[in-house]
Design a protein around this motif. Structure first.
Motif, PDB file in Angstrom:
ATOM      1  N   ARG A  97       8.695  14.361 -11.681  1.00 54.71           N
ATOM      2  CA  ARG A  97       8.524  13.338 -12.708  1.00 54.71           C
ATOM      3  C   ARG A  97       9.757  12.457 -12.730  1.00 54.71           C
ATOM      4  N   PRO A  98       9.680  11.144 -12.556  1.00 48.76           N
ATOM      5  CA  PRO A  98       8.463  10.366 -12.277  1.00 48.76           C
ATOM      6  C   PRO A  98       8.062  10.489 -10.811  1.00 48.76           C
ATOM      7  N   MET A  99       6.779  10.639 -10.567  1.00 47.75           N
ATOM      8  CA  MET A  99       6.271  10.904  -9.224  1.00 47.75           C
ATOM      9  C   MET A  99       6.197   9.605  -8.421  1.00 47.75           C
ATOM     10  N   ASP A 100       6.528   9.723  -7.127  1.00 50.40           N
ATOM     11  CA  ASP A 100       6.543   8.535  -6.253  1.00 50.40           C
ATOM     12  C   ASP A 100       5.138   8.236  -5.748  1.00 50.40           C
ATOM     13  N   ARG A 101       4.429   7.514  -6.534  1.00 49.43           N
ATOM     14  CA  ARG A 101       3.045   7.157  -6.263  1.00 49.43           C
ATOM     15  C   ARG A 101       2.931   6.335  -4.979  1.00 49.43           C
ATOM     16  N   ASP A 102       3.823   5.369  -4.813  1.00 53.57           N
ATOM     17  CA  ASP A 102       3.693   4.433  -3.686  1.00 53.57           C
ATOM     18  C   ASP A 102       3.733   5.148  -2.343  1.00 53.57           C
ATOM     19  N   THR A 103       4.698   6.062  -2.188  1.00 53.98           N
ATOM     20  CA  THR A 103       4.839   6.747  -0.899  1.00 53.98           C
ATOM     21  C   THR A 103       3.614   7.609  -0.597  1.00 53.98           C
ATOM     22  N   VAL A 104       3.114   8.321  -1.615  1.00 51.78           N
ATOM     23  CA  VAL A 104       1.947   9.194  -1.408  1.00 51.78           C
ATOM     24  C   VAL A 104       0.713   8.357  -1.070  1.00 51.78           C
ATOM     25  N   LEU A 105       0.472   7.328  -1.847  1.00 54.18           N
ATOM     26  CA  LEU A 105      -0.749   6.530  -1.639  1.00 54.18           C
ATOM     27  C   LEU A 105      -0.711   5.813  -0.297  1.00 54.18           C
ATOM     28  N   ALA A 106       0.450   5.290   0.082  1.00 47.72           N
ATOM     29  CA  ALA A 106       0.561   4.582   1.364  1.00 47.72           C
ATOM     30  C   ALA A 106       0.227   5.527   2.510  1.00 47.72           C
ATOM     31  N   SER A 107       0.673   6.759   2.407  1.00 45.46           N
ATOM     32  CA  SER A 107       0.419   7.733   3.470  1.00 45.46           C
ATOM     33  C   SER A 107      -1.072   8.077   3.542  1.00 45.46           C
ATOM     34  N   VAL A 108      -1.684   8.287   2.371  1.00 46.78           N
ATOM     35  CA  VAL A 108      -3.110   8.643   2.352  1.00 46.78           C
ATOM     36  C   VAL A 108      -3.963   7.485   2.877  1.00 46.78           C
ATOM     37  N   ALA A 142      -5.233  13.688  -8.380  1.00 50.66           N
ATOM     38  CA  ALA A 142      -5.784  12.724  -9.343  1.00 50.66           C
ATOM     39  C   ALA A 142      -5.197  11.334  -9.100  1.00 50.66           C
ATOM     40  N   MET A 143      -3.934  11.307  -8.736  1.00 49.04           N
ATOM     41  CA  MET A 143      -3.278  10.026  -8.439  1.00 49.04           C
ATOM     42  C   MET A 143      -4.020   9.308  -7.312  1.00 49.04           C
ATOM     43  N   VAL A 144      -4.407  10.073  -6.302  1.00 47.82           N
ATOM     44  CA  VAL A 144      -5.151   9.499  -5.178  1.00 47.82           C
ATOM     45  C   VAL A 144      -6.563   9.121  -5.633  1.00 47.82           C
ATOM     46  N   ALA A 145      -7.217  10.050  -6.357  1.00 51.06           N
ATOM     47  CA  ALA A 145      -8.609   9.820  -6.768  1.00 51.06           C
ATOM     48  C   ALA A 145      -8.742   8.603  -7.673  1.00 51.06           C
ATOM     49  N   GLU A 146      -7.701   8.326  -8.443  1.00 52.94           N
ATOM     50  CA  GLU A 146      -7.771   7.197  -9.391  1.00 52.94           C
ATOM     51  C   GLU A 146      -7.332   5.871  -8.769  1.00 52.94           C
ATOM     52  N   SER A 147      -6.985   5.891  -7.480  1.00 54.24           N
ATOM     53  CA  SER A 147      -6.455   4.672  -6.857  1.00 54.24           C
ATOM     54  C   SER A 147      -7.366   4.206  -5.724  1.00 54.24           C
ATOM     55  N   ASP A 148      -7.027   3.066  -5.165  1.00 55.42           N
ATOM     56  CA  ASP A 148      -7.789   2.556  -4.029  1.00 55.42           C
ATOM     57  C   ASP A 148      -7.665   3.460  -2.806  1.00 55.42           C
ATOM     58  N   ALA A 149      -6.629   4.322  -2.785  1.00 57.81           N
ATOM     59  CA  ALA A 149      -6.462   5.228  -1.639  1.00 57.81           C
ATOM     60  C   ALA A 149      -7.661   6.162  -1.518  1.00 57.81           C
ATOM     61  N   PHE A 150      -8.365   6.379  -2.618  1.00 61.19           N
ATOM     62  CA  PHE A 150      -9.567   7.224  -2.607  1.00 61.19           C
ATOM     63  C   PHE A 150     -10.565   6.734  -1.556  1.00 61.19           C
ATOM     64  N   ASP A 151     -10.678   5.413  -1.457  1.00 62.20           N
ATOM     65  CA  ASP A 151     -11.635   4.833  -0.501  1.00 62.20           C
ATOM     66  C   ASP A 151     -11.279   5.145   0.942  1.00 62.20           C
ATOM     67  N   PHE A 152     -10.024   5.529   1.175  1.00 60.72           N
ATOM     68  CA  PHE A 152      -9.585   5.814   2.549  1.00 60.72           C
ATOM     69  C   PHE A 152      -9.796   7.279   2.927  1.00 60.72           C
ATOM     70  N   LEU A 153     -10.169   8.103   1.948  1.00 60.34           N
ATOM     71  CA  LEU A 153     -10.312   9.545   2.239  1.00 60.34           C
ATOM     72  C   LEU A 153     -11.533   9.797   3.125  1.00 60.34           C
ATOM     73  N   ASP A 154     -11.300  10.574   4.185  1.00 63.79           N
ATOM     74  CA  ASP A 154     -12.387  10.941   5.090  1.00 63.79           C
ATOM     75  C   ASP A 154     -12.835  12.378   4.866  1.00 63.79           C
ATOM     76  N   ALA A 155     -12.144  13.081   3.986  1.00 65.06           N
ATOM     77  CA  ALA A 155     -12.458  14.497   3.742  1.00 65.06           C
ATOM     78  C   ALA A 155     -11.984  14.852   2.350  1.00 65.06           C
ATOM     79  N   PRO A 156     -12.517  15.969   1.793  1.00 66.07           N
ATOM     80  CA  PRO A 156     -12.020  16.378   0.463  1.00 66.07           C
ATOM     81  C   PRO A 156     -10.525  16.707   0.512  1.00 66.07           C
ATOM     82  N   ILE A 157      -9.874  16.584  -0.626  1.00 64.74           N
ATOM     83  CA  ILE A 157      -8.458  16.952  -0.748  1.00 64.74           C
ATOM     84  C   ILE A 157      -8.356  18.477  -0.826  1.00 64.74           C
TER      85      ILE A 157
END
Lengths: 338, 336
Positions: free
Chosen positions: B247-258, B282-297
């Motif tokens: 906390r605070p979590m680095d959202r940008d780095t995680v989402l960019a990677s996903v 949840a951070m991924v699921a609530e963001s546009d990165a969700f659309d990039f997922l090819d498999a469940p988390i």
């Protein structure tokens, strides 16, 4: 404990403090009572929400305990802390503004009655957790000692807090490190509804001091001069580098614990007996008996205080509320971290 | 030479790196004091403070009584009034005794007072399993603290970050909780000399890859890197992120990677349910990165159990390299 006046000697406070300071102390006691009555009235009229814990009947303890403190000295306070805040020099307009939840309040409307603080005057804050401020006071005393500021810390708490672990841990550390802190227990006989007889193994809470090798003294908390005498000696001891003390002020809250209290644990007779020991009446009598104030002076204090309260409430009522989009402001210093 | 700082680097253990950070702080800032149980002549239960008491004396390296609640509260009060205390819990588990001061006081004072005061306290928590110390000396409680607005929570995984995050915490005006993994204390790594800071709130990409993202914390970062080596030999190219700050979590780095890899494993030692992995997912699921997922988390966390004593059982209740391999292979199915 007999009143000191009865002994024939001039009371300690009269011997020690200039008349102007004693008159100011009496004015502060009136301010505390009228502030709390004003808060109660504002609550009834729906101007204040939430709850509050009133200290009406305990005014001598708060004001006397702060008599020998400067703005550099710290206090920690409790959920029943309005008196401490006023005693340490707070502005009543900003206090009412806090109760009204306004941006101009001491906590910008984020804290309310239970967290009111005045850091510039050395009041580190009221506390919603029983005993929560006690270790913090010891920390402030550690800072003063390390940084060599010469400041002392007065730590207010109620009788209920003396059975919290934080009390025992903090008193022990203050003693083993010889820190400049004065523990002031305002024993108003009840932790919410549970009497000290039913909750506390020792008769007087000051006896707890023995377990931590510090002086402990039980005083009549409604006798302004007696409280001054005990606290001033403890403050001197702390400033001289001799360590902490525990002072127990026996007093009584006239009102219930909070707004929800139905007073089922105490009798009307008990309440009226304590109302007869009104610390403001006793202080007024002491000042009159020693020629420090006359009836006209007393009347003037009451008029001035009423006007101050009226102006403070008007300031609060006319102040702006915090902005809704700033509800999460002040969580972190760097607001980007939130 | 360290690429980031330009300072000369040499090998230190994680514990030595933390000690060096405290040494620098004590030497350069009179306001800094260390507080904790047996941190003086004993040198700390894990020898992290070591011999600092000899250099700075008992007024600045302060042995507290066994009073976690009171001690933490004294550190909070001292921080509010001009000192910069570093408070060591002997084991992170013992913070349960001090939650009142951490959660109700340290985290909230600034907000409750409308910004009139801040609480620049640093608390250090030796955490995690693997020492045979069983259920009350092995927990990973960082997610608890991550749930409290007002606190910052970091988990250094390397000696370099252990020093840099501690020095960053001392520069921070707000309370910072540092969860140090006990198994890492003896791990060696290159550490720059002198003063530098590792930014709080910034994750590190420890291995770049294209096929799947492994978000890891603390000791799990090393297990993820071990697994990545095996996976690479199998033709799977993972990206390994060291979260570093809870906390605070680095959202940008995680989402960019996903967005890049389309697959996510989150591996952490704390109990899986309602933990760090839930937040990352949840951070991924609530963001546009969700659309990039090819498999469940996939979340790999601690079992729904206290940490057991028996060494085989102890290993079994926290994620291990084979667990990461299995999860990665299942995600990669159909990909290669």
């Amino acid at each position: 404990m007999p009143d000191q006046e009865a002994s024939g000697n001039s009371p300690y406070a009269v011997r020690t403090y200039e008349p102007a300071r004693l008159i100011e102390a009496l004015r502060k006691m009136h301010l505390i009572r009228r502030f709390e009555e004003g808060a109660e009235d504002s609550y009834m009229r729906g101007l204040i929400h939430g709850t509050m814990h009133l200290s009406i009947g305990q005014e001598a303890s708060a004001v006397a305990a702060c008599m020998s403190l400067t703005d550099d000295d710290k206090i920690t306070s409790t959920h029943r802390g309005h008196g401490h805040c006023i005693a340490k020099g707070a502005d009543l307009g900003r206090m009412f503004a806090e109760f009204f939840g306004k941006e101009t309040g001491y906590c910008r409307g984020r804290g309310g009655s239970m967290h009111i603080a005045d850091v510039d005057k050395g009041n580190l804050g009221a506390n919603g957790i029983v005993g929560g401020g006690i270790p913090i006071a010891v920390g402030a005393a550690l800072s003063a000692k390390r940084l060599g500021t010469g400041a002392v810390t007065v730590c207010f708490f109620g009788d209920g807090a003396n059975n919290e672990g934080a009390f025992h841990e903090a008193l022990n550390m203050a003693a083993v490190w010889t820190l400049p802190v004065i523990f002031v227990c305002e024993n108003n006989k009840y932790g919410m509804s549970t009497s000290t007889e039913r909750s506390t193994a020792v008769k007087n809470i000051a006896e707890r001091a023995g377990a931590y090798s510090m002086p402990g003294e039980t005083v009549d908390g409604n006798d302004f001069s007696a409280v001054c005498q005990a606290i001033d000696a403890a403050v001197k001891r702390a400033r001289d580098g001799k360590g902490p003390s525990l002072i127990e002020n026996l007093t009584y809250r006239w009102r219930g614990h909070s707004k929800s209290d139905r007073n089922r644990y105490r009798t009307k007779e008990e309440i009226s007996d304590w109302q007869a020991k009104d610390p403001i009446v006793r202080m007024s009598r002491m000042l009159k008996d020693h020629g420090i104030i006359d009836d006209a002076g007393l009347a003037k204090i009451e008029r001035d205080v009423a006007q101050t309260i009226e102006e403070a409430i008007a300031f609060a009522a006319g102040s702006p509320s915090p902005k809704i989009d700033e509800a999460t402001r002040y969580v972190y210093t760097d607001e980007a971290a939130a | 030479m360290n690429a980031q700082t330009g300072a000369a680097a040499r090998e230190l253990s994680y514990a030595e790196a933390i000690r060096e950070a405290m040494d620098i702080a004590l030497a350069t800032d009179e306001r800094v004091v260390l507080m904790g149980e047996d941190i003086g002549v004993y040198g700390g239960a894990f020898q992290v403070t070591g011999n600092l008491v000899e250099k700075y004396g008992t007024d600045r390296v302060i042995d507290t009584p066994i009073s976690e609640l009171g001690g933490a509260g004294v550190a909070v009060g001292a921080a509010m009034t001009g000192l910069r205390p570093i408070f060591e819990f002997q084991f992170s588990d013992f913070a349960t005794l001090a939650m009142e001061q951490i959660v109700n006081q340290a985290a909230k004072v600034r907000y409750m007072l409308g910004g009139a005061v801040s609480v620049p306290v640093v608390m250090r928590f030796p955490a995690g399993s693997g020492t045979g110390a069983a259920a009350q000396h092995s927990q990973s409680l960082e997610a608890w603290f991550g749930h409290v607005p007002g606190l910052k929570v970091v988990q250094p995984a390397t000696p370099e970050d252990a020093k840099g995050l501690l020095l960053a915490a001392l520069d921070d005006p707000d309370p910072v909780m540092i969860f140090e993994h006990k198994i890492l204390y003896k791990m060696k790594g290159m550490v720059p000399e002198g003063h530098y800071t590792t930014p709080i709130g910034k994750a590190a990409v420890r291995r770049e890859g294209t096929d799947l993202t492994i978000v890891s914390t603390s000791i799990m970062m090393h297990k993820a890197l071990d697994a990545a080596q095996t996976l690479a030999e199998e033709g799977i190219d993972p990206e390994v992120i060291d979260l570093r700050t809870v906390r605070p979590m680095d959202r940008d780095t995680v989402l960019a990677s996903v967005r890049k890899t389309g697959r996510l494993i989150c591996v952490y030692e704390g109990v899986k349910t309602l933990g760090i992995g839930a937040e990352v997912s949840a951070m991924v699921a609530e963001s546009d990165a969700f659309d990039f997922l090819d498999a469940p988390i996939i979340r790999l966390g601690g079992a729904e159990s206290p940490i057991p004593y028996n060494p085989e059982l102890e290993k079994a209740v926290v994620p291990q390299v084979p667990d990461i391999l299995e999860a990665a292979r299942s995600l990669a199915k159909g990909m290669i």
